[in-house]
Design a protein around this motif. Sequence first.
Motif, PDB file in Angstrom:
ATOM      1  N   SER A 166      -1.929   2.592   0.610  1.00 59.80           N
ATOM      2  CA  SER A 166      -2.567   2.338  -0.675  1.00 59.80           C
ATOM      3  C   SER A 166      -3.805   1.496  -0.438  1.00 59.80           C
ATOM      4  O   SER A 166      -3.750   0.471   0.261  1.00 59.80           O
ATOM      5  CB  SER A 166      -1.628   1.616  -1.638  1.00 59.80           C
ATOM      6  N   LEU A 167      -4.928   1.926  -1.020  1.00 57.38           N
ATOM      7  CA  LEU A 167      -6.153   1.141  -0.956  1.00 57.38           C
ATOM      8  C   LEU A 167      -6.305   0.258  -2.183  1.00 57.38           C
ATOM      9  O   LEU A 167      -7.235  -0.534  -2.273  1.00 57.38           O
ATOM     10  CB  LEU A 167      -7.368   2.076  -0.831  1.00 57.38           C
ATOM     11  N   LEU A 225      -2.018  -4.050   2.080  1.00 55.71           N
ATOM     12  CA  LEU A 225      -0.761  -4.127   1.334  1.00 55.71           C
ATOM     13  C   LEU A 225      -0.442  -5.555   0.899  1.00 55.71           C
ATOM     14  O   LEU A 225       0.295  -5.768  -0.071  1.00 55.71           O
ATOM     15  CB  LEU A 225       0.391  -3.549   2.165  1.00 55.71           C
ATOM     16  N   ASP A 226      -1.002  -6.529   1.618  1.00 53.26           N
ATOM     17  CA  ASP A 226      -0.788  -7.933   1.244  1.00 53.26           C
ATOM     18  C   ASP A 226      -1.697  -8.365   0.099  1.00 53.26           C
ATOM     19  O   ASP A 226      -1.533  -9.471  -0.435  1.00 53.26           O
ATOM     20  CB  ASP A 226      -1.034  -8.845   2.460  1.00 53.26           C
ATOM     21  N   SER A 232      -1.153  -2.200  -8.767  1.00 54.83           N
ATOM     22  CA  SER A 232      -1.401  -1.349  -7.599  1.00 54.83           C
ATOM     23  C   SER A 232      -0.132  -1.197  -6.757  1.00 54.83           C
ATOM     24  O   SER A 232       0.189  -0.107  -6.278  1.00 54.83           O
ATOM     25  CB  SER A 232      -2.529  -1.919  -6.737  1.00 54.83           C
ATOM     26  N   ALA A 233       0.574  -2.307  -6.567  1.00 58.29           N
ATOM     27  CA  ALA A 233       1.813  -2.254  -5.788  1.00 58.29           C
ATOM     28  C   ALA A 233       2.861  -1.386  -6.483  1.00 58.29           C
ATOM     29  O   ALA A 233       3.564  -0.592  -5.838  1.00 58.29           O
ATOM     30  CB  ALA A 233       2.351  -3.672  -5.574  1.00 58.29           C
ATOM     31  N   GLU A 234       2.953  -1.513  -7.806  1.00 62.36           N
ATOM     32  CA  GLU A 234       3.914  -0.707  -8.560  1.00 62.36           C
ATOM     33  C   GLU A 234       3.549   0.774  -8.494  1.00 62.36           C
ATOM     34  O   GLU A 234       4.423   1.635  -8.372  1.00 62.36           O
ATOM     35  CB  GLU A 234       3.958  -1.182 -10.018  1.00 62.36           C
ATOM     36  N   TYR A 235       2.260   1.067  -8.582  1.00 65.10           N
ATOM     37  CA  TYR A 235       1.813   2.459  -8.499  1.00 65.10           C
ATOM     38  C   TYR A 235       2.215   3.063  -7.153  1.00 65.10           C
ATOM     39  O   TYR A 235       2.733   4.189  -7.092  1.00 65.10           O
ATOM     40  CB  TYR A 235       0.292   2.538  -8.670  1.00 65.10           C
ATOM     41  N   PHE A 236       1.988   2.326  -6.090  1.00 63.99           N
ATOM     42  CA  PHE A 236       2.323   2.816  -4.747  1.00 63.99           C
ATOM     43  C   PHE A 236       3.822   3.048  -4.616  1.00 63.99           C
ATOM     44  O   PHE A 236       4.255   4.046  -4.020  1.00 63.99           O
ATOM     45  CB  PHE A 236       1.826   1.818  -3.707  1.00 63.99           C
ATOM     46  N   VAL A 252       4.423   4.797   6.259  1.00 63.16           N
ATOM     47  CA  VAL A 252       3.385   3.954   5.670  1.00 63.16           C
ATOM     48  C   VAL A 252       2.616   3.272   6.794  1.00 63.16           C
ATOM     49  O   VAL A 252       3.209   2.641   7.671  1.00 63.16           O
ATOM     50  CB  VAL A 252       3.983   2.903   4.715  1.00 63.16           C
ATOM     51  N   ASP A 253       1.296   3.418   6.779  1.00 60.25           N
ATOM     52  CA  ASP A 253       0.430   2.802   7.791  1.00 60.25           C
ATOM     53  C   ASP A 253      -0.664   2.027   7.070  1.00 60.25           C
ATOM     54  O   ASP A 253      -1.578   2.611   6.483  1.00 60.25           O
ATOM     55  CB  ASP A 253      -0.183   3.897   8.678  1.00 60.25           C
TER      56      ASP A 253
END
Length: 422
Positions: A166-167, A225-226, A232-236, A252-253
Amino acid sequence: MNIHVPRGTEDLLPDVTKKWQVIEEKLNHLAQVYNYKEIRTPIFERTELFQRSVGDTTDIVQKEMYTFEDRGGRSLTLRPEGTASVARAYVQHKIHGSPEQPTKLYYVGPMFRYERPQQGRTRQFTQFGIEAIGSASPAIDAEVMAFAMECYQTLGLKSLKLVLNSLGDQESREAHRNALIEHFKPVKDELCQDCQNRLEKNPLRLLDCKIDRDHEAMKTAPSILDYLNEPSAEYFEQVKKHLDAMQIPYVVDDTLVRGLDYYTHTAFEIMSEAEGFGSITTLSGGGRYNGLIEELGGPDISGIGFAFSMERLLMALDAEGVELDKDESVDCYVIAIGEEAKYASSKIVYQLRKQNIKVDQDYLDKKVKGQFKAADRLGATYAVIIGEEELNNGVANVKNLKTGDQKSVEIEKIADEIKTGF
Protein backbone atom coordinates in the motif's frame (compact mmCIF):
# COMPACT_ATOMS: atom_id res chain seq x y z
CA MET A 1 22.74 -2.12 -48.75
CA ASN A 2 20.72 -4.36 -46.45
CA ILE A 3 18.13 -2.55 -44.33
CA HIS A 4 17.29 -4.15 -40.99
CA VAL A 5 14.70 -3.38 -38.34
CA PRO A 6 15.60 -0.52 -35.97
CA ARG A 7 17.50 -1.50 -32.83
CA GLY A 8 15.14 -2.57 -30.08
CA THR A 9 12.40 -3.75 -32.45
CA GLU A 10 11.72 -7.11 -34.03
CA ASP A 11 9.72 -8.76 -36.78
CA LEU A 12 7.14 -11.27 -35.60
CA LEU A 13 7.07 -14.02 -38.20
CA PRO A 14 4.16 -16.47 -38.67
CA ASP A 15 5.64 -19.13 -36.36
CA VAL A 16 5.54 -16.51 -33.57
CA THR A 17 2.35 -14.63 -34.47
CA LYS A 18 0.36 -17.85 -34.21
CA LYS A 19 1.30 -17.90 -30.50
CA TRP A 20 0.23 -14.26 -30.18
CA GLN A 21 -3.12 -15.12 -31.75
CA VAL A 22 -3.73 -17.88 -29.18
CA ILE A 23 -2.83 -15.50 -26.34
CA GLU A 24 -4.99 -12.67 -27.68
CA GLU A 25 -7.99 -14.97 -28.18
CA LYS A 26 -7.76 -16.23 -24.59
CA LEU A 27 -7.25 -12.73 -23.15
CA ASN A 28 -10.17 -11.31 -25.16
CA HIS A 29 -12.38 -14.10 -23.85
CA LEU A 30 -11.22 -13.56 -20.27
CA ALA A 31 -11.96 -9.83 -20.57
CA GLN A 32 -15.52 -10.68 -21.61
CA VAL A 33 -15.88 -13.04 -18.65
CA TYR A 34 -14.86 -10.21 -16.30
CA ASN A 35 -17.10 -7.75 -18.23
CA TYR A 36 -14.31 -5.51 -19.53
CA LYS A 37 -14.80 -3.81 -22.90
CA GLU A 38 -12.05 -2.97 -25.39
CA ILE A 39 -10.78 0.58 -25.94
CA ARG A 40 -8.32 1.66 -28.64
CA THR A 41 -6.41 4.92 -28.26
CA PRO A 42 -3.90 6.68 -30.58
CA ILE A 43 -0.31 5.48 -30.67
CA PHE A 44 0.88 9.05 -30.10
CA GLU A 45 -0.47 11.69 -27.74
CA ARG A 46 0.39 15.23 -26.68
CA THR A 47 3.59 15.10 -24.64
CA GLU A 48 1.94 17.02 -21.80
CA LEU A 49 -0.34 14.05 -21.11
CA PHE A 50 2.56 11.85 -20.00
CA GLN A 51 4.38 14.66 -18.21
CA ARG A 52 1.29 15.36 -16.09
CA SER A 53 0.22 11.77 -15.49
CA VAL A 54 3.33 9.59 -15.45
CA GLY A 55 5.40 12.27 -13.68
CA ASP A 56 8.32 14.57 -14.53
CA THR A 57 10.69 12.75 -12.17
CA THR A 58 10.17 9.27 -13.60
CA ASP A 59 12.72 7.55 -15.83
CA ILE A 60 10.04 7.21 -18.49
CA VAL A 61 9.56 10.97 -18.87
CA GLN A 62 13.16 11.98 -18.25
CA LYS A 63 14.95 9.37 -20.34
CA GLU A 64 12.75 6.96 -22.27
CA MET A 65 10.06 8.78 -24.25
CA TYR A 66 10.07 9.08 -28.03
CA THR A 67 9.09 12.75 -28.37
CA PHE A 68 8.97 14.81 -31.56
CA GLU A 69 7.44 17.98 -33.00
CA ASP A 70 4.91 17.72 -35.80
CA ARG A 71 4.77 20.20 -38.65
CA GLY A 72 2.56 22.47 -36.58
CA GLY A 73 5.19 22.72 -33.85
CA ARG A 74 3.18 20.60 -31.40
CA SER A 75 5.12 18.28 -29.10
CA LEU A 76 3.90 14.69 -29.50
CA THR A 77 5.07 11.47 -27.86
CA LEU A 78 4.72 7.84 -28.84
CA ARG A 79 2.81 6.37 -25.90
CA PRO A 80 5.17 4.73 -23.36
CA GLU A 81 2.28 3.15 -21.40
CA GLY A 82 -1.47 2.72 -21.68
CA THR A 83 -3.15 4.09 -18.55
CA ALA A 84 -2.62 7.78 -19.31
CA SER A 85 -4.25 7.46 -22.75
CA VAL A 86 -7.23 5.56 -21.35
CA ALA A 87 -7.65 8.15 -18.58
CA ARG A 88 -7.47 10.96 -21.15
CA ALA A 89 -10.13 9.27 -23.28
CA TYR A 90 -12.29 8.72 -20.19
CA VAL A 91 -12.19 12.44 -19.39
CA GLN A 92 -12.45 13.73 -22.97
CA HIS A 93 -15.51 11.63 -23.83
CA LYS A 94 -17.13 12.16 -20.41
CA ILE A 95 -17.48 8.43 -19.87
CA HIS A 96 -17.99 9.20 -16.18
CA GLY A 97 -21.50 10.32 -17.17
CA SER A 98 -22.50 6.82 -18.21
CA PRO A 99 -24.86 5.03 -15.81
CA GLU A 100 -22.77 1.88 -16.19
CA GLN A 101 -20.13 2.33 -13.51
CA PRO A 102 -17.43 1.47 -12.78
CA THR A 103 -16.16 1.77 -16.34
CA LYS A 104 -14.21 -1.41 -17.08
CA LEU A 105 -11.91 -1.24 -20.09
CA TYR A 106 -9.10 -3.28 -21.60
CA TYR A 107 -6.56 -2.55 -24.32
CA VAL A 108 -3.78 -4.24 -26.25
CA GLY A 109 -1.28 -2.44 -28.44
CA PRO A 110 2.29 -1.24 -29.03
CA MET A 111 4.13 1.01 -26.57
CA PHE A 112 7.49 2.73 -27.05
CA ARG A 113 10.36 3.42 -24.66
CA TYR A 114 13.94 4.33 -25.50
CA GLU A 115 15.90 2.01 -23.26
CA ARG A 116 18.81 -0.38 -23.61
CA PRO A 117 17.52 -3.44 -25.49
CA GLN A 118 17.95 -6.71 -23.63
CA GLN A 119 16.12 -9.96 -23.17
CA GLY A 120 12.51 -9.14 -22.39
CA ARG A 121 12.98 -5.39 -22.98
CA THR A 122 12.53 -3.85 -26.41
CA ARG A 123 11.97 -0.29 -27.58
CA GLN A 124 8.68 -1.24 -29.16
CA PHE A 125 6.70 -3.69 -27.07
CA THR A 126 3.09 -4.75 -26.81
CA GLN A 127 1.06 -4.29 -23.64
CA PHE A 128 -2.18 -5.86 -22.54
CA GLY A 129 -3.85 -3.91 -19.77
CA ILE A 130 -7.12 -3.17 -18.01
CA GLU A 131 -8.51 -0.12 -16.24
CA ALA A 132 -11.47 -0.07 -13.81
CA ILE A 133 -12.46 3.57 -13.28
CA GLY A 134 -15.20 4.95 -11.05
CA SER A 135 -15.10 2.82 -7.91
CA ALA A 136 -13.21 3.31 -4.65
CA SER A 137 -14.13 -0.15 -3.38
CA PRO A 138 -11.37 -2.49 -2.15
CA ALA A 139 -13.29 -5.28 -3.92
CA ILE A 140 -12.40 -3.86 -7.35
CA ASP A 141 -8.71 -3.83 -6.35
CA ALA A 142 -9.00 -7.54 -5.60
CA GLU A 143 -10.87 -8.15 -8.87
CA VAL A 144 -8.13 -6.47 -10.88
CA MET A 145 -5.46 -8.59 -9.20
CA ALA A 146 -7.54 -11.72 -9.72
CA PHE A 147 -7.89 -10.81 -13.41
CA ALA A 148 -4.12 -10.30 -13.68
CA MET A 149 -3.36 -13.67 -12.09
CA GLU A 150 -5.91 -15.45 -14.25
CA CYS A 151 -4.38 -14.02 -17.42
CA TYR A 152 -1.31 -16.12 -16.71
CA GLN A 153 -3.07 -19.11 -15.22
CA THR A 154 -5.45 -19.50 -18.16
CA LEU A 155 -2.42 -19.76 -20.43
CA GLY A 156 -0.90 -22.51 -18.31
CA LEU A 157 1.64 -20.71 -16.08
CA LYS A 158 2.04 -22.07 -12.55
CA SER A 159 5.22 -20.52 -11.06
CA LEU A 160 3.62 -17.22 -10.08
CA LYS A 161 3.81 -14.93 -7.06
CA LEU A 162 1.50 -11.98 -6.34
CA VAL A 163 3.29 -9.24 -4.40
CA LEU A 164 1.41 -6.23 -3.06
CA ASN A 165 1.91 -3.11 -0.99
CA SER A 166 0.00 0.00 0.00
CA LEU A 167 1.30 3.44 -0.93
CA GLY A 168 -1.42 5.05 1.17
CA ASP A 169 -3.44 8.21 0.56
CA GLN A 170 -1.96 11.68 0.10
CA GLU A 171 -1.55 12.28 3.84
CA SER A 172 0.21 8.95 4.35
CA ARG A 173 2.46 9.48 1.36
CA GLU A 174 3.46 12.94 2.57
CA ALA A 175 4.41 11.61 6.01
CA HIS A 176 6.42 8.80 4.42
CA ARG A 177 8.00 11.25 1.97
CA ASN A 178 9.31 13.42 4.79
CA ALA A 179 10.67 10.38 6.61
CA LEU A 180 12.49 9.21 3.48
CA ILE A 181 14.09 12.61 2.95
CA GLU A 182 15.35 12.69 6.55
CA HIS A 183 16.62 9.10 6.20
CA PHE A 184 18.56 9.56 2.97
CA LYS A 185 19.87 13.11 3.48
CA PRO A 186 22.97 12.03 5.48
CA VAL A 187 24.07 9.65 2.68
CA LYS A 188 22.95 11.76 -0.28
CA ASP A 189 26.48 12.09 -1.70
CA GLU A 190 26.84 8.28 -1.71
CA LEU A 191 23.85 7.79 -3.99
CA CYS A 192 23.74 7.83 -7.77
CA GLN A 193 23.06 11.12 -9.55
CA ASP A 194 19.45 10.17 -10.32
CA CYS A 195 18.74 9.44 -6.67
CA GLN A 196 20.35 12.71 -5.60
CA ASN A 197 18.10 14.58 -8.02
CA ARG A 198 15.01 12.74 -6.83
CA LEU A 199 15.60 13.04 -3.10
CA GLU A 200 13.70 16.29 -2.69
CA LYS A 201 11.30 15.93 -5.63
CA ASN A 202 10.16 12.31 -5.29
CA PRO A 203 12.07 10.32 -2.67
CA LEU A 204 9.79 7.28 -3.08
CA ARG A 205 11.51 6.66 -6.42
CA LEU A 206 14.77 5.99 -4.58
CA LEU A 207 13.34 2.68 -3.41
CA ASP A 208 13.04 1.57 -7.04
CA CYS A 209 16.63 2.43 -7.98
CA LYS A 210 18.54 -0.42 -9.65
CA ILE A 211 21.97 1.16 -9.00
CA ASP A 212 21.69 1.83 -5.26
CA ARG A 213 19.44 -1.08 -4.32
CA ASP A 214 22.23 -2.75 -2.30
CA HIS A 215 23.15 0.41 -0.40
CA GLU A 216 22.81 -0.02 3.36
CA ALA A 217 20.45 2.95 3.56
CA MET A 218 18.03 1.17 1.24
CA LYS A 219 17.82 -1.79 3.59
CA THR A 220 16.91 0.42 6.56
CA ALA A 221 14.64 2.88 4.75
CA PRO A 222 11.37 3.76 6.55
CA SER A 223 8.48 1.47 5.59
CA ILE A 224 5.38 3.04 4.07
CA LEU A 225 3.31 0.61 6.15
CA ASP A 226 4.48 2.39 9.31
CA TYR A 227 3.11 5.70 7.99
CA LEU A 228 -0.31 4.64 6.79
CA ASN A 229 -3.05 6.63 8.49
CA GLU A 230 -6.09 4.78 9.81
CA PRO A 231 -8.23 5.03 6.63
CA SER A 232 -5.32 3.86 4.44
CA ALA A 233 -4.46 0.97 6.75
CA GLU A 234 -8.11 -0.11 6.90
CA TYR A 235 -8.41 0.06 3.12
CA PHE A 236 -5.36 -2.17 2.70
CA GLU A 237 -6.76 -4.67 5.21
CA GLN A 238 -10.01 -4.87 3.25
CA VAL A 239 -8.14 -5.47 -0.02
CA LYS A 240 -6.33 -8.39 1.59
CA LYS A 241 -9.59 -9.78 3.01
CA HIS A 242 -11.11 -9.85 -0.48
CA LEU A 243 -8.05 -11.71 -1.79
CA ASP A 244 -8.30 -14.13 1.14
CA ALA A 245 -11.98 -14.71 0.35
CA MET A 246 -11.02 -15.65 -3.23
CA GLN A 247 -8.20 -17.84 -1.87
CA ILE A 248 -5.61 -15.98 -3.92
CA PRO A 249 -2.21 -16.24 -2.18
CA TYR A 250 -0.09 -13.11 -1.95
CA VAL A 251 3.01 -11.67 -0.29
CA VAL A 252 3.18 -8.17 1.23
CA ASP A 253 6.39 -6.31 0.35
CA ASP A 254 6.70 -2.84 1.86
CA THR A 255 9.54 -1.95 -0.55
CA LEU A 256 7.37 -2.41 -3.63
CA VAL A 257 6.87 0.87 -5.47
CA ARG A 258 5.66 1.36 -9.01
CA GLY A 259 7.59 3.42 -11.55
CA LEU A 260 4.78 5.91 -12.22
CA ASP A 261 3.78 8.88 -10.07
CA TYR A 262 0.01 8.46 -10.30
CA TYR A 263 -0.23 5.41 -8.02
CA THR A 264 -1.90 5.60 -4.57
CA HIS A 265 -3.06 2.95 -2.12
CA THR A 266 -2.79 -0.55 -3.65
CA ALA A 267 0.28 -1.35 -5.72
CA PHE A 268 1.10 -4.86 -6.92
CA GLU A 269 3.30 -6.95 -9.17
CA ILE A 270 3.16 -10.52 -10.41
CA MET A 271 6.49 -12.34 -10.47
CA SER A 272 7.62 -15.46 -12.27
CA GLU A 273 9.40 -17.96 -10.06
CA ALA A 274 10.17 -20.29 -12.96
CA GLU A 275 13.72 -21.61 -13.05
CA GLY A 276 15.70 -20.05 -15.89
CA PHE A 277 13.33 -17.14 -16.45
CA GLY A 278 16.03 -14.55 -15.84
CA SER A 279 17.03 -11.89 -13.34
CA ILE A 280 14.10 -9.56 -14.12
CA THR A 281 11.26 -11.61 -12.69
CA THR A 282 8.40 -9.09 -12.88
CA LEU A 283 5.71 -10.14 -15.34
CA SER A 284 3.17 -7.40 -14.72
CA GLY A 285 2.35 -4.55 -12.40
CA GLY A 286 -0.42 -2.20 -11.52
CA GLY A 287 -2.17 -0.26 -8.84
CA ARG A 288 -4.71 2.34 -7.84
CA TYR A 289 -4.60 5.93 -9.09
CA ASN A 290 -6.98 8.11 -7.11
CA GLY A 291 -5.92 11.51 -8.43
CA LEU A 292 -5.19 10.83 -12.09
CA ILE A 293 -8.63 11.50 -13.58
CA GLU A 294 -8.92 14.80 -11.72
CA GLU A 295 -5.38 15.78 -12.76
CA LEU A 296 -6.44 15.41 -16.41
CA GLY A 297 -9.46 17.66 -15.99
CA GLY A 298 -12.09 15.13 -14.96
CA PRO A 299 -14.02 14.66 -11.72
CA ASP A 300 -12.50 13.34 -8.51
CA ILE A 301 -12.90 9.68 -9.50
CA SER A 302 -10.53 6.86 -8.63
CA GLY A 303 -9.34 3.99 -10.78
CA ILE A 304 -7.16 0.91 -10.73
CA GLY A 305 -5.50 -1.16 -13.42
CA PHE A 306 -2.57 -3.27 -14.50
CA ALA A 307 -0.59 -3.97 -17.65
CA PHE A 308 1.93 -6.50 -18.83
CA SER A 309 4.30 -7.01 -21.73
CA MET A 310 3.26 -9.71 -24.15
CA GLU A 311 6.93 -10.34 -24.91
CA ARG A 312 7.70 -11.12 -21.27
CA LEU A 313 4.64 -13.34 -21.12
CA LEU A 314 6.04 -15.39 -24.01
CA MET A 315 9.37 -15.65 -22.17
CA ALA A 316 7.57 -16.98 -19.08
CA LEU A 317 5.69 -19.53 -21.18
CA ASP A 318 8.98 -20.72 -22.67
CA ALA A 319 10.59 -20.90 -19.22
CA GLU A 320 7.82 -23.20 -17.99
CA GLY A 321 7.73 -25.20 -21.21
CA VAL A 322 4.14 -24.25 -22.01
CA GLU A 323 3.22 -24.93 -25.64
CA LEU A 324 0.57 -22.81 -27.32
CA ASP A 325 -1.12 -25.01 -29.89
CA LYS A 326 -2.97 -23.42 -32.78
CA ASP A 327 -4.42 -25.57 -35.55
CA GLU A 328 -3.17 -24.03 -38.77
CA SER A 329 -4.00 -26.97 -41.00
CA VAL A 330 -6.38 -26.56 -43.91
CA ASP A 331 -9.55 -28.54 -44.39
CA CYS A 332 -8.99 -29.14 -48.05
CA TYR A 333 -6.48 -28.79 -50.88
CA VAL A 334 -7.63 -28.61 -54.49
CA ILE A 335 -5.42 -30.42 -57.01
CA ALA A 336 -5.80 -29.46 -60.66
CA ILE A 337 -4.61 -31.68 -63.53
CA GLY A 338 -4.35 -29.83 -66.82
CA GLU A 339 -4.77 -26.21 -67.92
CA GLU A 340 -8.57 -26.10 -68.06
CA ALA A 341 -8.82 -27.70 -64.63
CA LYS A 342 -6.86 -24.77 -63.14
CA TYR A 343 -9.74 -22.39 -63.88
CA ALA A 344 -12.20 -24.83 -62.33
CA SER A 345 -9.87 -25.15 -59.34
CA SER A 346 -9.97 -21.39 -58.69
CA LYS A 347 -13.77 -21.51 -58.85
CA ILE A 348 -13.97 -24.46 -56.44
CA VAL A 349 -11.54 -22.83 -53.98
CA TYR A 350 -13.57 -19.61 -54.03
CA GLN A 351 -16.87 -21.45 -53.50
CA LEU A 352 -15.47 -23.53 -50.63
CA ARG A 353 -14.14 -20.43 -48.89
CA LYS A 354 -17.58 -18.86 -49.17
CA GLN A 355 -18.76 -21.90 -47.20
CA ASN A 356 -16.20 -21.14 -44.45
CA ILE A 357 -13.97 -24.06 -45.41
CA LYS A 358 -10.20 -23.56 -45.05
CA VAL A 359 -8.81 -24.41 -48.46
CA ASP A 360 -5.81 -23.72 -50.67
CA GLN A 361 -4.45 -24.70 -54.08
CA ASP A 362 -1.23 -24.77 -56.11
CA TYR A 363 0.12 -21.52 -57.56
CA LEU A 364 3.55 -22.80 -58.68
CA ASP A 365 2.50 -25.12 -61.55
CA LYS A 366 3.59 -28.20 -59.62
CA LYS A 367 3.08 -31.71 -60.90
CA VAL A 368 0.37 -33.84 -59.33
CA LYS A 369 2.84 -35.49 -56.93
CA GLY A 370 4.09 -32.07 -55.81
CA GLN A 371 0.53 -30.89 -55.20
CA PHE A 372 -0.17 -33.89 -53.00
CA LYS A 373 3.02 -33.13 -51.04
CA ALA A 374 1.85 -29.54 -50.58
CA ALA A 375 -1.50 -30.82 -49.28
CA ASP A 376 0.34 -33.02 -46.81
CA ARG A 377 2.56 -30.15 -45.58
CA LEU A 378 -0.54 -28.04 -44.94
CA GLY A 379 -2.15 -30.87 -42.96
CA ALA A 380 -5.14 -31.05 -45.31
CA THR A 381 -7.85 -33.54 -44.37
CA TYR A 382 -9.27 -33.71 -47.88
CA ALA A 383 -7.94 -33.35 -51.41
CA VAL A 384 -10.27 -32.35 -54.22
CA ILE A 385 -8.83 -33.69 -57.48
CA ILE A 386 -10.11 -32.41 -60.79
CA GLY A 387 -8.86 -33.17 -64.31
CA GLU A 388 -10.24 -32.97 -67.83
CA GLU A 389 -12.48 -36.04 -67.47
CA GLU A 390 -13.94 -34.88 -64.15
CA LEU A 391 -14.45 -31.40 -65.58
CA ASN A 392 -16.44 -32.75 -68.51
CA ASN A 393 -18.66 -34.75 -66.13
CA GLY A 394 -19.18 -31.86 -63.69
CA VAL A 395 -17.63 -33.83 -60.83
CA ALA A 396 -14.43 -34.00 -58.78
CA ASN A 397 -12.76 -36.77 -56.84
CA VAL A 398 -12.74 -36.02 -53.12
CA LYS A 399 -10.16 -38.00 -51.15
CA ASN A 400 -9.89 -38.27 -47.37
CA LEU A 401 -6.12 -38.00 -46.92
CA LYS A 402 -6.30 -39.44 -43.40
CA THR A 403 -8.15 -42.66 -44.30
CA GLY A 404 -7.46 -42.98 -48.02
CA ASP A 405 -11.20 -43.20 -48.85
CA GLN A 406 -12.20 -41.51 -52.08
CA LYS A 407 -15.45 -40.77 -53.89
CA SER A 408 -16.73 -38.89 -56.94
CA VAL A 409 -18.79 -35.84 -55.96
CA GLU A 410 -20.73 -33.28 -57.97
CA ILE A 411 -18.84 -29.98 -57.91
CA GLU A 412 -21.79 -28.13 -56.36
CA LYS A 413 -21.90 -30.65 -53.50
CA ILE A 414 -18.21 -30.70 -52.55
CA ALA A 415 -18.70 -28.33 -49.62
CA ASP A 416 -21.54 -30.45 -48.19
CA GLU A 417 -19.43 -33.59 -48.52
CA ILE A 418 -16.48 -32.05 -46.70
CA LYS A 419 -18.67 -30.61 -43.93
CA THR A 420 -20.40 -33.95 -43.44
CA GLY A 421 -17.14 -35.87 -43.53
CA PHE A 422 -16.38 -39.43 -44.61
